[in-house]
Motif scaffolding. Structure first.
Motif, mmCIF file in Angstrom:
data_model
loop_
_atom_site.group_PDB
_atom_site.id
_atom_site.type_symbol
_atom_site.label_atom_id
_atom_site.label_comp_id
_atom_site.label_asym_id
_atom_site.label_seq_id
_atom_site.Cartn_x
_atom_site.Cartn_y
_atom_site.Cartn_z
ATOM 1 N N LYS A 57 16.050 -4.827 41.666
ATOM 2 C CA LYS A 57 17.063 -4.828 42.719
ATOM 3 C C LYS A 57 18.416 -4.461 42.124
ATOM 4 O O LYS A 57 18.512 -4.138 40.936
ATOM 5 N N ALA A 58 19.457 -4.498 42.962
ATOM 6 C CA ALA A 58 20.797 -4.129 42.518
ATOM 7 C C ALA A 58 21.634 -5.371 42.231
ATOM 8 O O ALA A 58 21.457 -6.427 42.836
ATOM 9 N N ILE A 59 22.566 -5.223 41.282
ATOM 10 C CA ILE A 59 23.501 -6.292 40.945
ATOM 11 C C ILE A 59 24.908 -5.749 41.135
ATOM 12 O O ILE A 59 25.219 -4.628 40.710
ATOM 13 N N PHE A 60 25.779 -6.509 41.766
ATOM 14 C CA PHE A 60 27.168 -6.089 41.898
ATOM 15 C C PHE A 60 27.817 -6.041 40.516
ATOM 16 O O PHE A 60 27.705 -6.988 39.731
ATOM 17 N N THR A 61 28.499 -4.945 40.226
ATOM 18 C CA THR A 61 29.226 -4.829 38.964
ATOM 19 C C THR A 61 30.218 -5.975 38.820
ATOM 20 O O THR A 61 30.396 -6.534 37.732
ATOM 21 N N ARG A 62 30.852 -6.336 39.916
ATOM 22 C CA ARG A 62 31.833 -7.412 39.891
ATOM 23 C C ARG A 62 31.216 -8.709 39.350
ATOM 24 O O ARG A 62 31.859 -9.453 38.605
ATOM 25 N N ASP A 63 29.964 -8.995 39.721
ATOM 26 C CA ASP A 63 29.323 -10.233 39.284
ATOM 27 C C ASP A 63 29.083 -10.251 37.778
ATOM 28 O O ASP A 63 29.179 -11.304 37.133
#
Length: 220
Positions: A57-63
């Motif tokens: 899945k995708a992960i927010f860069t911000r996180d």
């Protein structure tokens, strides 16, 4: 790498003792994308967030960046945190422009237009260097790798890292990508396209990569 492994790795690094380190640098090379949504407080504003894609899945860069904030990683407090991100930030392509030295007339809008904003995931002492602007595709060549990584390596090999500030170095990298690379493809939709990197910096000091022994001797 799946999302769980990536988050575990980042969390593991953040919990290490970095007391003897002068800065942190993290490089990520992966597929990427963007997520857009309407600002709940301003209906004419669309916000976008950058995503790093993993195998599941995708992960927010911000996180990922947030993990290393001062309150989460005390041993890096006050030290530069640098992220190099080689990943697409969308599917837009840059046709490039011819540079003209003439003034262009513009009209000031009377009505508030619709627009898209990208809140940068940047905090004090952070610097994030993207291979491409918000919403855009990041190119790579099968034989040489990504334009951004190749240009970064070419510049690093030519300069004295102990004498060139990091922001000046990555500016040279962005210049090389913008002026030395152009896509070549049979598909006209992706042929003759350009790319330019993007820097978000909240560094509070200049950053030079001076070997520790040399740095110690300079302070004597």
């Amino acid at each position: 790498m799946n999302s769980g492994d990536m988050l575990d790795w980042f969390l593991g690094v953040s919990m290490e003792d970095h007391s003897d380190a002068d800065c942190l640098m993290v490089a990520i090379s992966s597929h990427g994308d963007e997520y857009q949504y309407v600002d709940p407080e301003r209906s004419n504003v669309t916000k976008r967030e950058d995503l790093i894609l993993t195998t599941d899945k995708a992960i927010f860069t911000r996180d990922l960046v947030d993990i290393f904030r001062d309150e989460h990683c005390h041993s890096l407090k006050g030290k530069p945190k640098i992220f190099l991100l080689q990943a697409c930030r969308g599917t837009k392509l840059d046709d490039g422009v011819e540079i003209l030295e003439e003034d262009m007339d513009v009209v000031d809008a009377l009505d508030e237009p619709e627009y898209t904003v990208t809140p940068p995931p940047c905090f004090k002492d952070f610097c994030i260097v993207y291979a491409t602007p918000p919403g855009h595709f990041a190119f790579r060549r099968p034989s040489e790798g990504s334009w951004f990584v190749k240009a970064f390596w070419d510049v690093v090999e030519k300069v004295d890292l102990s004498r060139v500030d990091f922001l000046r170095l990555v500016t040279q990298v962005i210049h090389q990508v913008a002026f030395s690379f152009q896509s070549s493809a049979d598909d006209p939709r992706i042929d003759a396209k350009k790319q330019s990197g993007c820097i978000y910096s909240m560094l509070t000091k200049d950053v030079y990569f001076t070997p520790k022994q040399e740095a110690y001797e300079l302070m004597l």
